[in-house]
Motif scaffolding. Structure first.
Motif, mmCIF file in Angstrom:
data_model
loop_
_atom_site.group_PDB
_atom_site.id
_atom_site.type_symbol
_atom_site.label_atom_id
_atom_site.label_comp_id
_atom_site.label_asym_id
_atom_site.label_seq_id
_atom_site.Cartn_x
_atom_site.Cartn_y
_atom_site.Cartn_z
ATOM 1 N N MET A 193 22.744 8.607 23.201
ATOM 2 C CA MET A 193 21.829 8.601 24.577
ATOM 3 C C MET A 193 20.340 8.828 24.126
ATOM 4 O O MET A 193 19.861 9.687 23.288
ATOM 5 N N GLN A 194 19.686 7.722 24.711
ATOM 6 C CA GLN A 194 18.091 7.857 24.624
ATOM 7 C C GLN A 194 17.358 9.068 25.160
ATOM 8 O O GLN A 194 17.792 9.289 26.375
ATOM 9 N N TYR A 195 16.690 9.756 24.595
ATOM 10 C CA TYR A 195 15.749 10.603 25.417
ATOM 11 C C TYR A 195 14.314 10.020 25.752
ATOM 12 O O TYR A 195 13.939 9.176 25.012
ATOM 13 N N LEU A 196 14.327 10.306 27.263
ATOM 14 C CA LEU A 196 13.269 9.935 27.763
ATOM 15 C C LEU A 196 12.227 11.094 28.181
ATOM 16 O O LEU A 196 12.851 12.287 28.785
ATOM 17 N N THR A 197 11.039 10.844 27.926
ATOM 18 C CA THR A 197 9.945 11.915 28.291
ATOM 19 C C THR A 197 9.919 11.901 29.829
ATOM 20 O O THR A 197 10.330 10.883 30.679
ATOM 21 N N GLU A 232 8.143 8.825 30.880
ATOM 22 C CA GLU A 232 8.956 7.651 30.782
ATOM 23 C C GLU A 232 9.960 7.437 31.988
ATOM 24 O O GLU A 232 9.878 6.684 32.349
ATOM 25 N N ARG A 233 10.563 8.581 32.407
ATOM 26 C CA ARG A 233 11.249 8.616 33.636
ATOM 27 C C ARG A 233 10.560 8.605 34.703
ATOM 28 O O ARG A 233 11.106 7.560 35.629
ATOM 29 N N ARG A 271 9.512 4.506 34.761
ATOM 30 C CA ARG A 271 10.909 3.780 34.944
ATOM 31 C C ARG A 271 11.153 3.812 36.506
ATOM 32 O O ARG A 271 11.450 2.993 37.162
#
Length: 80
Positions: free
Chosen positions: A1-5, A8-9, A12
């Motif tokens: 699973m990719q970590y999003l800051t 970034e969230r 998005r």
């Protein structure tokens, strides 16, 4: 699973919301053109200024419009 800051969230989510709004603009334009005929550049520009919730309000009313004057009155109210 990719970590999003969190940045970034947020980016998005804002991108998704903007995409939804643009889809609403396009649908409302198509429905208005079917209902009232061709829309001029000024009217299209005013539609582009509407928020997602304002587009929802316009969409609920557009089938009651009989003329471009009705659309213009609605836009005046929404953009006050």
């Amino acid at each position: 699973m990719q970590y999003l800051t969190s940045f970034e969230r947020r980016a998005r989510q804002e991108g998704i919301e903007q995409g939804v709004r643009l889809g609403k603009v396009e649908l409302v334009r198509q429905l208005l053109s079917e209902r009232l005929g061709s829309l001029d550049a000024e009217m299209l520009s005013r539609l582009d200024q509407l928020s997602s919730s304002q587009l929802d309000a316009l969409a609920r009313q557009l089938f009651q419009f009989q003329s471009l004057d009705d659309l213009e009155d609605c836009l005046d109210r929404l953009l006050e």
